[in-house]
Enzyme design. Structure first.
Site, PDB file in Angstrom:
ATOM      1  N   LYS A  24       0.818  -1.227   0.000  1.00 26.83           N
ATOM      2  CA  LYS A  24       0.000   0.000   0.000  1.00 26.83           C
ATOM      3  C   LYS A  24       0.849   1.273   0.000  1.00 26.83           C
ATOM      4  CE  LYS A  24      -3.968  -2.032   2.390  1.00 26.83           C
ATOM      5  NZ  LYS A  24      -4.921  -1.885   3.483  1.00 26.83           N
TER       6      LYS A  24
ATOM      7  N   ALA B 155      -0.733   1.480  16.469  1.00 30.69           N
ATOM      8  CA  ALA B 155      -0.188   2.642  15.752  1.00 30.69           C
ATOM      9  C   ALA B 155       0.587   2.187  14.525  1.00 30.69           C
ATOM     10  CB  ALA B 155       0.702   3.464  16.685  1.00 30.69           C
TER      11      ALA B 155
ATOM     12  N   TYR C 132     -11.334  -9.844  11.529  1.00 23.87           N
ATOM     13  CA  TYR C 132     -12.559 -10.638  11.607  1.00 23.87           C
ATOM     14  C   TYR C 132     -12.182 -12.100  11.466  1.00 23.87           C
ATOM     15  CZ  TYR C 132     -11.684 -10.754   6.663  1.00 23.87           C
ATOM     16  OH  TYR C 132     -11.050 -10.937   5.467  1.00 23.87           O
TER      17      TYR C 132
ATOM     18  N   ARG D 219       1.414  -0.206  22.327  1.00 23.94           N
ATOM     19  CA  ARG D 219       2.418  -0.873  23.160  1.00 23.94           C
ATOM     20  C   ARG D 219       3.716  -0.071  23.132  1.00 23.94           C
ATOM     21  NH1 ARG D 219       3.540  -6.869  21.276  1.00 23.94           N
ATOM     22  NH2 ARG D 219       4.315  -5.729  19.453  1.00 23.94           N
TER      23      ARG D 219
ATOM     24  N   ASP E  69      -9.790   2.554   3.184  1.00 21.60           N
ATOM     25  CA  ASP E  69      -9.922   1.810   4.446  1.00 21.60           C
ATOM     26  C   ASP E  69     -10.671   2.608   5.517  1.00 21.60           C
ATOM     27  OD1 ASP E  69      -8.670  -0.507   3.591  1.00 21.60           O
ATOM     28  OD2 ASP E  69      -6.679   0.181   4.192  1.00 21.60           O
TER      29      ASP E  69
HETATM   30  P1  ATR Z   1      -0.468  -3.395  10.710  1.00 19.56           P
HETATM   31  O1  ATR Z   1      -0.129  -3.053   9.305  1.00 19.56           O
HETATM   32  O2  ATR Z   1      -1.409  -4.552  10.877  1.00 19.56           O
HETATM   33  O3  ATR Z   1      -0.911  -2.226  11.497  1.00 19.56           O
HETATM   34  P2  ATR Z   1       2.062  -3.231  12.050  1.00 19.56           P
HETATM   35  O4  ATR Z   1       2.414  -1.968  11.342  1.00 19.56           O
HETATM   36  O5  ATR Z   1       3.098  -4.294  12.239  1.00 19.56           O
HETATM   37  O6  ATR Z   1       0.889  -3.987  11.330  1.00 19.56           O
HETATM   38  O7  ATR Z   1       1.435  -2.844  13.461  1.00 19.56           O
HETATM   39  C1  ATR Z   1       0.983  -3.798  14.365  1.00 19.56           C
HETATM   40  C2  ATR Z   1       0.351  -3.087  15.544  1.00 19.56           C
HETATM   41  O8  ATR Z   1      -0.144  -4.039  16.480  1.00 19.56           O
HETATM   42  C3  ATR Z   1       1.324  -2.221  16.317  1.00 19.56           C
HETATM   43  O9  ATR Z   1       0.620  -1.136  16.862  1.00 19.56           O
HETATM   44  C4  ATR Z   1       1.814  -3.202  17.402  1.00 19.56           C
HETATM   45  O10 ATR Z   1       2.350  -2.571  18.536  1.00 19.56           O
HETATM   46  P3  ATR Z   1       3.900  -2.096  18.524  1.00 19.56           P
HETATM   47  O11 ATR Z   1       3.961  -0.841  17.707  1.00 19.56           O
HETATM   48  O12 ATR Z   1       4.233  -1.854  19.949  1.00 19.56           O
HETATM   49  O13 ATR Z   1       4.670  -3.233  17.922  1.00 19.56           O
HETATM   50  C5  ATR Z   1       0.503  -3.863  17.738  1.00 19.56           C
HETATM   51  N1  ATR Z   1       0.630  -5.182  18.381  1.00 19.56           N
HETATM   52  C6  ATR Z   1       0.957  -6.350  17.805  1.00 19.56           C
HETATM   53  N2  ATR Z   1       0.923  -7.371  18.701  1.00 19.56           N
HETATM   54  C7  ATR Z   1       0.563  -6.817  19.893  1.00 19.56           C
HETATM   55  C8  ATR Z   1       0.348  -7.342  21.208  1.00 19.56           C
HETATM   56  N3  ATR Z   1       0.499  -8.650  21.481  1.00 19.56           N
HETATM   57  N4  ATR Z   1      -0.035  -6.465  22.185  1.00 19.56           N
HETATM   58  C9  ATR Z   1      -0.189  -5.158  21.912  1.00 19.56           C
HETATM   59  N5  ATR Z   1       0.003  -4.602  20.683  1.00 19.56           N
HETATM   60  C10 ATR Z   1       0.369  -5.418  19.686  1.00 19.56           C
END
Ligand code: ATR
Length: 281
Positions: free
Chosen positions: A71, A134, A225, A158, A108
């Protein structure tokens, strides 16, 4: 006698893309609206995206959906952008504009906000909204949530610094917009909406947040989902929330907005959501 022409060609490009629902969704939209389209899913090598896009349009393709991990690359190669693509730095819908330039938009956010506000009867205007995560998923929808003029949006992640970066990019926005860590979420009053945009649910993990963010009337929305409620959805129900939803409506909603950009016709997401729901179980 009318000449028979081939249907207009569309596709979703991703890696992987095998399990994409998009061909089925767009086939249903086409049936519903009487539009003649052909829509395929194509798995693109991770280093071959720009060449594949150019080939597709050079061969007369009319529009593309773009999914992970392309994207941002799609956004980068577009010569003109919709407002929502500019908001998020990502494009999931491509077409050629009237001047023949590659145009990218991101649907989206419209998919999410349309699902909450139209299909589910929610209200984001004036609402207190908690967004979890984020990453790319949240970046794609935050601008559209803010466009609804909520009273407060808290982006909790996180890794606090990532939330802060997202919020800083939108500094000067009218609504109250805060970044925090998951353990710093303000809980004086429960939120009106909690939107889970983390990828934790995909791994069957629960995001650790304070119980008090959710009350009976809080709308809880997981952007992912599945056949079963996600861990986040179960967590919300266990804390008394009754309005708990997964992201199937968002999936169909973003597709409906793409279809509208391409064809100028707005399909009804509801019957397609029902169809997919049956296929999930
Ligand atoms: P996406 O494109 O799906 O948003 P990403 O950019 O890898 O994928 O982001 C994943 C998000 O899920 C992030 O906000 C991540 O938190 P971090 O920035 O701290 O890594 C969050 N995330 C993934 N697993 C998590 C968990 N077990 N608990 C809390 N936050 C989680």
């Amino acid at each position: 006698m009318t000449a028979t022409t081939d249907p207009d060609r569309y596709a979703v490009f991703g890696h992987p893309v095998r399990h994409s629902w998009s061909p089925l969704i767009h086939a249903e939209f086409a049936r519903q609206t009487g539009e003649r389209i052909d829509y395929q899913a194509e798995e693109i090598p991770t280093n071959g995206f720009p060449a594949a896009v150019r080939r597709f349009f050079a061969a007369g393709g009319r529009g593309l959906n773009v999914t992970l991990p392309f994207k941002e690359e799609a956004f980068g190669m577009c010569e003109s952008h919709g407002e929502r693509a500019l908001d998020s730095g990502a494009a999931n819908t491509l077409l050629l504009d009237p001047e023949g330039r590659l145009y990218g938009e991101n649907t989206d956010g419209v998919g999410l906000v349309g699902d909450i506000c139209e299909r589910l009867g929610g209200r984001l205007e004036g609402a207190r909204v908690l967004v979890l995560g984020a990453g790319g998923a949240v970046r794609g929808v935050l601008g559209e949530i803010l466009r609804m003029r909520p009273a407060l949006v808290v982006v909790a992640n996180r890794t606090r610094a990532r939330a802060q970066r997202l919020v800083d990019e939108r500094s000067g926005h009218g609504a109250g917009l805060l970044a925090c860590g998951l353990d710093e979420i303000p809980v004086a009053t429960p939120f009106d909406w909690v939107v889970n945009g983390t990828s934790a649910s995909l791994g069957g993990k629960v995001v650790t947040i304070p119980d008090a963010v959710v009350a009976a009337e809080t709308g809880c929305y997981d952007m992912v989902y599945g056949a079963q409620p996600t861990r986040f959805m179960s967590w919300c129900r266990e804390r008394g929330a009754s309005r708990v939803y997964d992201g199937l409506g968002m999936l169909v909603g973003q597709a409906a907005e793409s279809f509208f950009l391409w064809r100028g016709v707005r399909p009804d997401p509801e019957p397609v959501i029902e169809l997919l729901r049956k296929r999930l179980v």
